[in-house]
Design an enzyme around this catalytic site. Structure first.
Site, PDB file in Angstrom:
ATOM      1  N   CYS A  94     -11.099  -2.273  20.562  1.00 15.47           N
ATOM      2  CA  CYS A  94     -11.002  -2.911  21.889  1.00 15.47           C
ATOM      3  C   CYS A  94     -12.392  -3.234  22.427  1.00 15.47           C
ATOM      4  CB  CYS A  94     -10.231  -2.017  22.859  1.00 15.47           C
ATOM      5  SG  CYS A  94     -11.168  -0.611  23.497  1.00 15.47           S
ATOM      6  N   CYS A 129     -10.489   3.725  17.820  1.00 14.09           N
ATOM      7  CA  CYS A 129     -10.234   3.089  19.117  1.00 14.09           C
ATOM      8  C   CYS A 129      -9.023   3.735  19.787  1.00 14.09           C
ATOM      9  CB  CYS A 129      -9.985   1.595  18.916  1.00 14.09           C
ATOM     10  SG  CYS A 129      -9.527   0.719  20.422  1.00 14.09           S
ATOM     11  N   HIS A 143       0.981  -3.624   6.212  1.00 16.26           N
ATOM     12  CA  HIS A 143      -0.212  -3.528   7.068  1.00 16.26           C
ATOM     13  C   HIS A 143      -1.464  -4.065   6.390  1.00 16.26           C
ATOM     14  CE1 HIS A 143      -0.216   0.074   4.586  1.00 16.26           C
ATOM     15  NE2 HIS A 143      -1.516   0.129   4.765  1.00 16.26           N
ATOM     16  N   GLU A 144      -1.333  -4.592   5.142  1.00  9.14           N
ATOM     17  CA  GLU A 144      -2.529  -5.146   4.478  1.00  9.14           C
ATOM     18  C   GLU A 144      -2.475  -6.663   4.514  1.00  9.14           C
ATOM     19  OE1 GLU A 144      -4.099  -1.905   1.203  1.00  9.14           O
ATOM     20  OE2 GLU A 144      -3.584  -3.896   0.489  1.00  9.14           O
ATOM     21  N   CYS A 151     -14.893   3.199  21.086  1.00  9.92           N
ATOM     22  CA  CYS A 151     -15.465   1.920  20.652  1.00  9.92           C
ATOM     23  C   CYS A 151     -16.940   1.816  21.047  1.00  9.92           C
ATOM     24  CB  CYS A 151     -14.684   0.751  21.254  1.00  9.92           C
ATOM     25  SG  CYS A 151     -13.185   0.361  20.330  1.00  9.92           S
ATOM     26  N   ARG A 177      -3.223   3.259  20.892  1.00 12.29           N
ATOM     27  CA  ARG A 177      -2.705   4.239  19.930  1.00 12.29           C
ATOM     28  C   ARG A 177      -1.279   4.676  20.211  1.00 12.29           C
ATOM     29  NH1 ARG A 177      -6.740   6.239  16.703  1.00 12.29           N
ATOM     30  NH2 ARG A 177      -5.878   8.156  15.920  1.00 12.29           N
ATOM     31  N   CYS A 232      -7.045  -2.610   4.478  1.00 11.18           N
ATOM     32  CA  CYS A 232      -6.782  -1.165   4.355  1.00 11.18           C
ATOM     33  C   CYS A 232      -7.635  -0.541   3.251  1.00 11.18           C
ATOM     34  CB  CYS A 232      -5.296  -0.901   4.127  1.00 11.18           C
ATOM     35  SG  CYS A 232      -4.912   0.851   3.973  1.00 11.18           S
ATOM     36  N   CYS A 240     -13.328   1.163  24.987  1.00 14.19           N
ATOM     37  CA  CYS A 240     -12.977   2.578  25.174  1.00 14.19           C
ATOM     38  C   CYS A 240     -14.167   3.461  24.765  1.00 14.19           C
ATOM     39  CB  CYS A 240     -11.726   2.941  24.384  1.00 14.19           C
ATOM     40  SG  CYS A 240     -11.973   3.065  22.608  1.00 14.19           S
ATOM     41  N   ARG A 258      -3.164  -3.115  -7.084  1.00 16.61           N
ATOM     42  CA  ARG A 258      -2.439  -3.652  -5.938  1.00 16.61           C
ATOM     43  C   ARG A 258      -1.542  -4.816  -6.334  1.00 16.61           C
ATOM     44  NH1 ARG A 258      -3.168   0.016  -3.023  1.00 16.61           N
ATOM     45  NH2 ARG A 258      -3.875   0.027  -0.858  1.00 16.61           N
ATOM     46  N   CYS A 267       0.838  -1.210   0.000  1.00 20.00           N
ATOM     47  CA  CYS A 267       0.000   0.000   0.000  1.00 20.00           C
ATOM     48  C   CYS A 267       0.871   1.259   0.000  1.00 20.00           C
ATOM     49  CB  CYS A 267      -0.903  -0.052   1.237  1.00 20.00           C
ATOM     50  SG  CYS A 267      -1.809   1.455   1.579  1.00 20.00           S
ATOM     51  N   HIS A 268       0.259   2.379  -0.368  1.00 18.96           N
ATOM     52  CA  HIS A 268       0.992   3.655  -0.418  1.00 18.96           C
ATOM     53  C   HIS A 268       1.594   4.052   0.915  1.00 18.96           C
ATOM     54  CE1 HIS A 268      -1.377   3.983  -4.077  1.00 18.96           C
ATOM     55  NE2 HIS A 268      -0.400   4.753  -4.487  1.00 18.96           N
ATOM     56  N   THR A 269       0.920   3.703   1.993  1.00 20.51           N
ATOM     57  CA  THR A 269       1.421   4.115   3.306  1.00 20.51           C
ATOM     58  C   THR A 269       2.759   3.446   3.616  1.00 20.51           C
ATOM     59  OG1 THR A 269      -0.864   4.320   3.960  1.00 20.51           O
ATOM     60  CG2 THR A 269       0.730   4.379   5.726  1.00 20.51           C
TER      61      THR A 269
HETATM   62  N1  LIG Z   1      -8.434   7.629   5.103  1.00 19.77           N
HETATM   63  C1  LIG Z   1      -7.809   6.463   5.209  1.00 19.77           C
HETATM   64  O1  LIG Z   1      -7.957   5.742   6.191  1.00 19.77           O
HETATM   65  C2  LIG Z   1      -6.918   6.012   4.092  1.00 19.77           C
HETATM   66  C3  LIG Z   1      -6.543   4.663   3.973  1.00 19.77           C
HETATM   67  C4  LIG Z   1      -5.767   4.285   2.857  1.00 19.77           C
HETATM   68  C5  LIG Z   1      -5.384   5.241   1.940  1.00 19.77           C
HETATM   69  N2  LIG Z   1      -5.743   6.544   2.102  1.00 19.77           N
HETATM   70  C6  LIG Z   1      -5.398   7.598   1.146  1.00 19.77           C
HETATM   71  O2  LIG Z   1      -6.353   7.590   0.111  1.00 19.77           O
HETATM   72  C7  LIG Z   1      -5.782   8.128  -1.071  1.00 19.77           C
HETATM   73  C8  LIG Z   1      -6.008   7.161  -2.217  1.00 19.77           C
HETATM   74  O3  LIG Z   1      -5.339   5.929  -1.987  1.00 19.77           O
HETATM   75  P1  LIG Z   1      -5.211   4.865  -3.173  1.00 19.77           P
HETATM   76  O4  LIG Z   1      -4.527   3.682  -2.634  1.00 19.77           O
HETATM   77  O5  LIG Z   1      -6.527   4.695  -3.831  1.00 19.77           O
HETATM   78  O6  LIG Z   1      -4.198   5.690  -4.118  1.00 19.77           O
HETATM   79  P2  LIG Z   1      -3.928   5.620  -5.687  1.00 19.77           P
HETATM   80  O7  LIG Z   1      -2.707   6.433  -5.920  1.00 19.77           O
HETATM   81  O8  LIG Z   1      -3.958   4.220  -6.155  1.00 19.77           O
HETATM   82  O9  LIG Z   1      -5.180   6.367  -6.331  1.00 19.77           O
HETATM   83  C9  LIG Z   1      -5.261   7.734  -6.453  1.00 19.77           C
HETATM   84  C10 LIG Z   1      -5.956   8.038  -7.761  1.00 19.77           C
HETATM   85  O10 LIG Z   1      -6.169   9.436  -7.871  1.00 19.77           O
HETATM   86  C11 LIG Z   1      -6.019   9.825  -9.207  1.00 19.77           C
HETATM   87  N3  LIG Z   1      -5.761  11.247  -9.286  1.00 19.77           N
HETATM   88  C12 LIG Z   1      -4.619  11.911  -9.024  1.00 19.77           C
HETATM   89  N4  LIG Z   1      -4.785  13.232  -9.216  1.00 19.77           N
HETATM   90  C13 LIG Z   1      -6.057  13.401  -9.613  1.00 19.77           C
HETATM   91  C14 LIG Z   1      -6.827  14.547  -9.992  1.00 19.77           C
HETATM   92  N5  LIG Z   1      -6.275  15.763  -9.996  1.00 19.77           N
HETATM   93  N6  LIG Z   1      -8.107  14.368 -10.328  1.00 19.77           N
HETATM   94  C15 LIG Z   1      -8.657  13.125 -10.340  1.00 19.77           C
HETATM   95  N7  LIG Z   1      -7.968  12.005 -10.006  1.00 19.77           N
HETATM   96  C16 LIG Z   1      -6.691  12.141  -9.658  1.00 19.77           C
HETATM   97  C17 LIG Z   1      -4.863   8.960  -9.699  1.00 19.77           C
HETATM   98  O11 LIG Z   1      -4.869   8.836 -11.123  1.00 19.77           O
HETATM   99  C18 LIG Z   1      -5.135   7.627  -8.995  1.00 19.77           C
HETATM  100  O12 LIG Z   1      -5.906   6.759  -9.804  1.00 19.77           O
HETATM  101  C19 LIG Z   1      -4.305   8.365  -0.734  1.00 19.77           C
HETATM  102  O13 LIG Z   1      -4.150   9.720  -0.364  1.00 19.77           O
HETATM  103  C20 LIG Z   1      -4.085   7.471   0.457  1.00 19.77           C
HETATM  104  O14 LIG Z   1      -3.023   7.927   1.264  1.00 19.77           O
HETATM  105  C21 LIG Z   1      -6.511   6.930   3.145  1.00 19.77           C
HETATM  106 ZN   LIG Z   2      -2.795   1.090   3.534  1.00 21.80          ZN
HETATM  107 ZN   LIG Z   3     -11.436   0.943  21.742  1.00 20.66          ZN
END
Ligand SMILES: NC(=O)c1ccc[n+]([C@@H]2O[C@H](COP(=O)([O-])OP(=O)(O)OC[C@H]3O[C@@H](n4cnc5c(N)ncnc54)[C@H](O)[C@@H]3O)[C@@H](O)[C@H]2O)c1
Ligand SMILES: [Zn+2]
Ligand SMILES: [Zn+2]
Length: 367
Positions: free
Chosen positions: A92, A106, A62-63, A98, A110, A169, A95, A362, A40-42
């Site tokens: 949990c 949760c 983490h996935e 939760c 943390r 994730c 908390c 992925r 994943c990106h993270t």
């Molecule tokens: N909130 C959470 O808990 C959580 C969990 C996981 C990931 N994320 C975040 O969610 C986001 C997306 O994650 P992902 O795995 O799908 O990433 P990804 O990079 O696979 O997808 C992002 C998409 O956005 C598109 N994009 C980029 N710029 C754009 C624009 N200007 N207009 C339209 N589309 C555009 C890209 O072409 C790509 O397809 C990331 O910022 C990631 O960090 C958040």
């Molecule tokens: Zn992730």
């Molecule tokens: Zn909790």
């Protein structure tokens, strides 16, 4: 026991796959034998050194999805042989968060988790006696991991683990943003910005909630094709004029629900401005860069638009992830198109390269 794991030794350097020691689980901990793990990106964000809270050495990942191998003396909710999905966001059940249906944040572990430790402030990972810290409480780029019981979701054993890991994730984040955070209503119009794992999950979530129109916006034609497969009724290449287009298509009002899944703050602003006057809800799932801010003209809020943030799709992991996996098993979510590459643990850095090249959604590690 000895395990092979991908270690982040130094920021900006490739991960090094090597042998580590993994200690037995403590009383409230579980030893999980990983079967699959998404890249994943993270993980890349931390590996690159951009993440201000990052540390090294650590085992990333983490996935994860796998099989319980052993449990601590006080563990009651999982047993050896159970299939589990790892949760960086635990539940949990006790908390104040939760106990409240409005959140999944949760509070139980943390602080230690953020520092790379298990809840008792120690690690189970080491190398020649040197402690190696855990990552996101999961460290699933490894043949096995030790995790707190409260951070494991027990899922249908029939569910293939190479798909189940995606619910750890990105997929749950997107599905949950639509189903839990926004609670999209039947017959509504939705716009999803970004068609990566998270955005595609949001498209599927909007469909499952009975949305009538789902507009997916991305820069990549390939990803827009995938969005159609998840239920998008319209697919648009994003640009400066996207807000105007949404207004033009909705009698000048805007969409009932919008979702941001790119992490770009300019796109977040578009998501706010294309939400409907009077009741439009803009849900932010994308993670912006450190120090970046979202520009919002207050008049948009006065006239009824709302903004929500969504972490892990407001999914309370232990209860919510098994239910999402069940929807997949019932044929209501198509998971296969998200798995673009199958790689070995030794190829984990290739997983990062594929992600940087936006090649597929992925890469999934097979252990
Ligand atoms: N909130 C959470 O808990 C959580 C969990 C996981 C990931 N994320 C975040 O969610 C986001 C997306 O994650 P992902 O795995 O799908 O990433 P990804 O990079 O696979 O997808 C992002 C998409 O956005 C598109 N994009 C980029 N710029 C754009 C624009 N200007 N207009 C339209 N589309 C555009 C890209 O072409 C790509 O397809 C990331 O910022 C990631 O960090 C958040
Ligand atoms: Zn992730
Ligand atoms: Zn909790």
């Amino acid at each position: 026991m000895k395990i092979r794991a991908a270690v982040l030794e130094e920021f900006g350097e490739p991960l090094k796959v090597q042998e580590l020691d993994l200690a037995d689980p403590g009383p409230k901990e579980v030893l999980v034998r990983l079967v699959n793990c998404g890249v994943c990106h993270t993980d890349l964000y931390t590996a690159s050194g951009v993440d201000p809270s990052g540390y090294a050495p650590t085992v990333l990942g983490h996935e994860g999805a796998g099989v319980v191998e052993a449990i601590g003396s006080e563990v009651t909710s999982v047993a050896p042989g159970d299939h589990v999905v790892t949760l960086f966001s635990p539940q949990c059940g006790e908390c104040v968060h939760c106990l409240d249906p409005r959140t999944n944040l949760c509070l139980a572990i943390r602080e230690q988790q953020g520092k790379g430790y298990l809840p008792d402030g120690t690690t189970r990972l080491s190398r020649d006696g040197e402690e190696i810290r855990h990552f996101m409480g999961t460290s699933t780029f490894a043949e096995a991991t030790v995790m707190p019981e409260i951070a494991l979701a027990k899922v249908d054993p029939e569910a293939p683990l190479e798909g189940a890991c995606l619910f750890a994730c990105g997929l749950s984040t997107g599905l949950g943003a639509a189903m839990n955070t926004a609670k999209v209503t039947e017959g509504s119009t939705c716009v999803v910005f970004g068609a990566g794992m998270v955005g595609l999950g949001a498209v599927a979530g909007c469909r499952l909630q009975g949305a009538e129109r789902i507009i997916a916006v991305d820069l990549s034609e390939d990803r827009l094709e995938l969005a159609k497969g998840q239920g998008a009724t319209d697919v648009w290449v994003g640009g400066e004029d996207t807000v105007e287009k949404v207004l033009a298509e909705t009698d000048g009002f805007g969409a009932d629900y919008t979702f941001e899944a790119t992490g770009n703050v300019k796109v977040m602003r578009q998501a706010v401005e294309s939400a409907r006057m009077a009741w439009g809800l803009a849900t932010m799932a994308g993670v912006a860069g450190k120090g970046e801010t979202l520009d919002v003209i207050p008049r948009f809020l006065i006239t009824g638009r709302r903004i929500a943030g969504s972490s892990f799709g407001t999914v309370k992991g232990r209860e919510g992830v098994p239910k999402l996996v069940d929807l997949w098993m019932q044929g209501k979510i198509d998971v296969d198109p998200f798995i673009s590459h199958r790689i070995s643990l030794d190829e984990v850095n290739r997983g990062f390269e594929l992600m940087e090249a936006q090649d597929g959604i992925r890469s999934v590690i097979d252990f």
